[in-house]
Design a protein around this motif. Structure first.
Motif: not given
Length: 250
Positions: A92, A95, A134, A136
């Motif tokens: 978080r 990122r 996020l 990802c």
């Protein structure tokens, strides 16, 4: 072309064995990127035996500046401990472009198996959703020949990473054909399910070309232990260049 992501964990192992700041993880990562590596991989663990959270933050900034990918590996189920905030909290803050989820434990010297998707995968699906929130990309570490691979797609993963340790062991004995067929079969199955395929663990200059020629459409290889070991003799930039030559040729 297959992309090369250099795992810099071993640089941190050497630094931590003495204390202080040398060798410098960030300097090593810059050298790899200057030599043409496409990204950087780290696998922070709760015991902080090598890469620490502050390293991950610094590498996140470096990779953003360079416009390359940071791949953060780890076990999402491992709780926070001391300065280690947990994999989700760390991602978080950073990122990264990609998170590779690995079912390892503190007692393992290194990752030695992938997810088998047996039993209830509800919690894993929840973790994947949080990482994807996020922005990802999520990859799941799996063994070649894993059953129920369709679960990886159903859980929301974007890619798998093939655990290539058994292939490397077999290759060293000259008997890699069966292991390579298993890798190729799992790669094709994943691709048919819409999953991208990465690979990593014990890949080296000695076996990488054979692996890539035998396994279709590998998007990324993550290589650390062998590459850093070889670099002791030949230099980091030279060694990265040799790996890039292999992936281009293969």
């Amino acid at each position: 072309m297959t992309l090369l992501s250099v795992n810099v964990n071993k640089i941190a192992v050497l630094r931590n064995s003495r204390g202080g700041a040398l060798p410098d993880v960030l300097h090593a990562a810059r050298t790899c990127l200057d030599a043409g590596a496409h990204g950087i991989t780290v696998h922070p663990r709760p015991d902080q035996r090598h890469i620490r959270p502050d390293d991950v933050l610094a590498l996140g900034e470096l990779t953003r500046q360079r416009g390359v990918e940071l791949n953060v590996e780890g076990n999402p189920f491992a709780p926070s401990r001391g300065d280690y905030p947990g994999l989700l909290a760390l991602c978080r803050a950073v990122r990264p472009a990609q998170v590779t989820l690995v079912p390892d434990s503190d007692g393992q010297i290194t990752s030695d198996h992938g997810f088998d998707f047996e039993g209830d995968n509800h919690e894993l699906a929840g973790w994947i959703a949080q990482f994807k929130a996020l922005d990802c990309r999520v990859s799941l570490f799996v063994d070649a020949g894993v059953t129920r691979l369709q679960e990886a797609s159903a859980l929301g993963a974007d890619r798998i990473e093939l655990y290539t340790g058994p292939f490397a062991d077999a290759h060293a004995t000259g008997e890699a054909s069966a292991s390579l067929l298993a890798c190729a079969g799992t790669a094709r199955q994943a691709q048919a399910l819409g999953l991208g395929v990465n690979a990593g663990h014990d890949l080296s200059q000695a076996n990488l070309a054979d692996f890539l020629r035998g396994t279709p459409d590998v998007l990324e290889v993550s290589i650390g232990h062998a590459l850093i070991s070889e670099a002791i003799y030949d230099g980091l930039a030279t060694t990265v260049g040799r790996y890039l030559d292999i992936v281009r040729a293969a």
